[in-house]
Design an enzyme around this catalytic site. Structure first.
Site, short mmCIF file in Angstrom:
data_model
loop_
_atom_site.label_atom_id
_atom_site.label_comp_id
_atom_site.label_asym_id
_atom_site.label_seq_id
_atom_site.Cartn_x
_atom_site.Cartn_y
_atom_site.Cartn_z
N HIS A 72 0.83 -1.21 0.00
CA HIS A 72 0.00 0.00 0.00
C HIS A 72 0.86 1.25 0.00
O HIS A 72 1.79 1.36 0.79
CB HIS A 72 -0.90 0.02 1.24
N TYR A 200 -9.56 5.03 7.62
CA TYR A 200 -9.69 5.39 9.03
C TYR A 200 -10.79 6.44 9.13
O TYR A 200 -10.66 7.50 8.52
CB TYR A 200 -8.39 6.01 9.56
N PRO A 292 -3.95 -0.25 18.74
CA PRO A 292 -3.64 -0.66 17.36
C PRO A 292 -3.85 0.42 16.30
O PRO A 292 -3.56 0.19 15.13
CB PRO A 292 -4.59 -1.85 17.12
N LYS A 296 1.28 -0.33 15.11
CA LYS A 296 2.69 -0.34 15.51
C LYS A 296 3.12 -1.54 16.37
O LYS A 296 4.30 -1.80 16.51
CB LYS A 296 3.02 0.95 16.30
N TYR A 384 3.85 6.64 10.18
CA TYR A 384 3.03 5.49 9.81
C TYR A 384 3.86 4.43 9.07
O TYR A 384 3.71 3.24 9.34
CB TYR A 384 1.86 5.96 8.92
C1 LIG Z 1 -6.26 -8.96 20.57
C2 LIG Z 1 -5.07 -8.24 19.94
C3 LIG Z 1 -5.24 -7.58 18.72
C4 LIG Z 1 -4.15 -6.91 18.15
N1 LIG Z 1 -4.34 -6.24 16.98
C5 LIG Z 1 -3.30 -5.56 16.45
C6 LIG Z 1 -3.44 -4.84 15.25
O1 LIG Z 1 -4.52 -4.82 14.64
N2 LIG Z 1 -2.36 -4.16 14.77
C7 LIG Z 1 -1.15 -4.17 15.44
O2 LIG Z 1 -0.17 -3.56 14.98
N3 LIG Z 1 -0.98 -4.84 16.56
C8 LIG Z 1 -2.02 -5.53 17.07
N4 LIG Z 1 -1.85 -6.20 18.22
C9 LIG Z 1 -0.52 -6.17 18.80
C10 LIG Z 1 0.39 -7.21 18.19
O3 LIG Z 1 -0.32 -8.38 17.91
C11 LIG Z 1 1.50 -7.46 19.18
O4 LIG Z 1 2.20 -6.24 19.34
C12 LIG Z 1 2.47 -8.55 18.78
O5 LIG Z 1 1.84 -9.81 18.85
C13 LIG Z 1 3.69 -8.53 19.69
O6 LIG Z 1 4.45 -9.68 19.51
P1 LIG Z 1 5.21 -10.35 20.73
O7 LIG Z 1 5.94 -11.49 20.14
O8 LIG Z 1 5.95 -9.31 21.46
O9 LIG Z 1 4.09 -10.84 21.73
P2 LIG Z 1 2.97 -11.97 21.55
O10 LIG Z 1 2.52 -12.05 20.14
O11 LIG Z 1 1.97 -11.73 22.61
O12 LIG Z 1 3.75 -13.32 21.86
C14 LIG Z 1 4.12 -13.70 23.17
C15 LIG Z 1 4.17 -15.21 23.25
O13 LIG Z 1 4.60 -15.59 24.54
C16 LIG Z 1 3.82 -16.66 25.01
N5 LIG Z 1 3.84 -16.65 26.47
C17 LIG Z 1 3.18 -15.83 27.31
N6 LIG Z 1 3.45 -16.14 28.58
C18 LIG Z 1 4.29 -17.19 28.56
C19 LIG Z 1 4.93 -17.94 29.58
N7 LIG Z 1 4.71 -17.69 30.87
N8 LIG Z 1 5.74 -18.95 29.19
C20 LIG Z 1 5.96 -19.22 27.89
N9 LIG Z 1 5.38 -18.53 26.88
C21 LIG Z 1 4.55 -17.52 27.21
C22 LIG Z 1 2.44 -16.40 24.43
O14 LIG Z 1 1.67 -17.58 24.36
C23 LIG Z 1 2.80 -15.86 23.05
O15 LIG Z 1 2.89 -16.87 22.07
C24 LIG Z 1 -2.90 -6.89 18.81
C25 LIG Z 1 -2.75 -7.56 20.02
C26 LIG Z 1 -3.82 -8.22 20.60
C27 LIG Z 1 -3.62 -8.92 21.94
#
Ligand SMILES: Cc1cc2nc3c(=O)[nH]c(=O)nc-3n(C[C@H](O)[C@H](O)[C@H](O)COP(=O)(O)OP(=O)(O)OC[C@H]3O[C@@H](n4cnc5c(N)ncnc54)[C@H](O)[C@@H]3O)c2cc1C
Length: 389
Positions: A72, A200, A292, A296, A384
């Protein structure tokens, strides 16, 4: 078991960090609480900055994104009954890519499997220990047996509700938080997107966002009260509400269909400082959360692990801990800019309970300025598409 870096969490942060370290010859083990299918079933982010795609390429996991992702050049802002396009490519020379977090995760999981690296799924009672000293280790239970991994470093990539940040002594950490007085009700549907680019919408009834995961799968959101439940939102009610918040052309183009996923997400800004505690380093949602609105969350997790992998490479290749020492400040500097941007987008586009007519007019004035000033358009676009690493 012994490894150099024990990574807790197999979300995008943990999986990408694992591949970046592997590419640098640094062995690592990932511990994940859930099953791979559970991780892959979580519908979350869907918009990648160029820097994110570049890092996926760097670890050999970007090919499918280039084949199937949608590039995009801009977004559309809808307010006052009209739509206005922001040409981000013209403003910055950069683009963004639509490619679901589920797909990013799958590609990274496959790359990890192909490289034969160790991942332990369904690891329970994971506990980072001894990170204040020189001998950190992580214990966990699997199939009723307790295991221990000795390591040089622990990477806390376990998301907002993870154990890593929770294991830090309260006096060693400072947190900053803003909880927004509304949530996002989102649905995924097997329908073509209403428009090629994201829309948006700032509307008197509340914010709406039209986005997508592919040319045949759409993701739509409407701002809703925090205490609403999805049972209150049958598909027909959702589509009616979305239509009310869009311009007539979008309403005419909107193809509706049954939802294949529906959820309500609260909106929150959260930052924990610092991101390093001795030999444990946090990355991604384990250290910070953004609403969201600015797309980011996933991209910040990626920039964190870029800095973190570079610091760890410096430690092993050059025997220097300067990178590790500077990791927190470097990551937080980019994190806070994304936190500011996400807060600003949220403030400008949503209906707040206490904003009144004055607040609504200020939002419209800001949006009007944004689409009519080159400087303002450039500022929005720069943030963005993603600030440089
Ligand atoms: C419902 C939801 C909707 C979202 N929508 C958007 C969006 O539209 N746009 C956007 O930019 N961002 C969005 N986000 C944010 C984005 O998804 C996250 O920023 C991203 O997933 C971050 O990645 P991460 O690997 O840091 O964390 P996560 O993806 O949360 O991964 C963490 C991992 O650690 C594991 N874990 C947790 N605790 C333990 C433990 N005690 N022991 C072992 N493993 C563990 C979990 O199971 C998970 O697999 C959304 C988040 C959520 C929750």
């Amino acid at each position: 078991m012994r490894t150099k870096v024990a990574i807790i969490g197999a979300g995008p942060a943990g999986l990408l960090l694992g591949q970046l370290l592997h590419a640098a010859g640094i062995d690592n083990v990932i511990l994940e609480r859930q099953t791979p299918d559970y991780v892959l079933g979580r519908i979350r982010a869907g918009l990648l900055e160029e820097g994110t795609v570049k890092l996926l390429d760097e670890v050999g996991a970007g090919a499918r994104a280039h084949r199937e992702g949608l590039v995009h050049d801009g977004i559309e802002l809808a307010f006052g009954g009209e739509r206005h396009r922001i040409d981000m490519k013209a403003a910055t020379g950069k683009t963004v890519m639509i490619y679901g977090q589920t797909e990013v995760t799958l590609d990274l999981m496959n790359a990890r499997k192909a490289a034969g690296l160790t991942s332990v799924y369904e690891a329970s009672d994971v506990e980072p220990q001894g990170f204040d000293g020189d001998h950190p280790r992580v214990t966990y239970r699997k199939d009723g047996i307790t295991h221990e991994i000795d390591c040089d470093f622990i990477a806390g990539c376990d998301g907002f509700h993870g154990i890593s940040r929770a294991s830090v002594k309260p006096e060693a950490i400072r947190t900053f938080e803003r909880i927004y007085p509304f949530g996002w009700l989102g649905i995924l549907s097997e329908t073509p997107p209403v428009s090629h680019e994201l829309i948006y919408s700032n509307h008197a009834r509340g914010f709406a966002l039209c986005t997508m995961r592919s040319t045949h799968r759409s993701r739509y959101y409407v701002q809703c009260p925090l205490d609403d439940h999805i049972e209150q939102w049958p598909d027909a009610r959702f589509w009616d509400e979305l239509k009310r918040r869009l311009d007539q052309k979008a309403v005419d183009n909107l193809v509706t269909g049954p939802s294949i996923e529906k959820s309500i997400a609260p909106l929150r800004s959260f930052v924990a400082e610092p991101m390093r505690f001795g030999r444990m380093l946090l990355a991604g949602d384990a250290a910070h959360i953004v609403p969201p609105t600015g797309a980011k969350g996933l991209n910040l997790a990626v920039s964190d692990v870029h800095y973190l992998s570079r610091s760890l490479r410096e430690y092993y290749d050059e025997k220097s801990s300067a990178g590790i020492d500077g990791y927190s400040a470097q990551a937080l500097s980019r994190v806070w800019k994304a936190v500011r941007f996400s807060w600003w987008m949220t403030s400008m586009l949503h209906k707040f309970p206490d904003q009144g007519e004055f607040g609504a007019r200020i939002q419209l004035a800001e949006l009007d300025y944004l689409v009519s000033s080159k400087a303002a358009t450039t500022s929005l676009s720069e943030n963005y598409v993603g600030l440089p690493y």
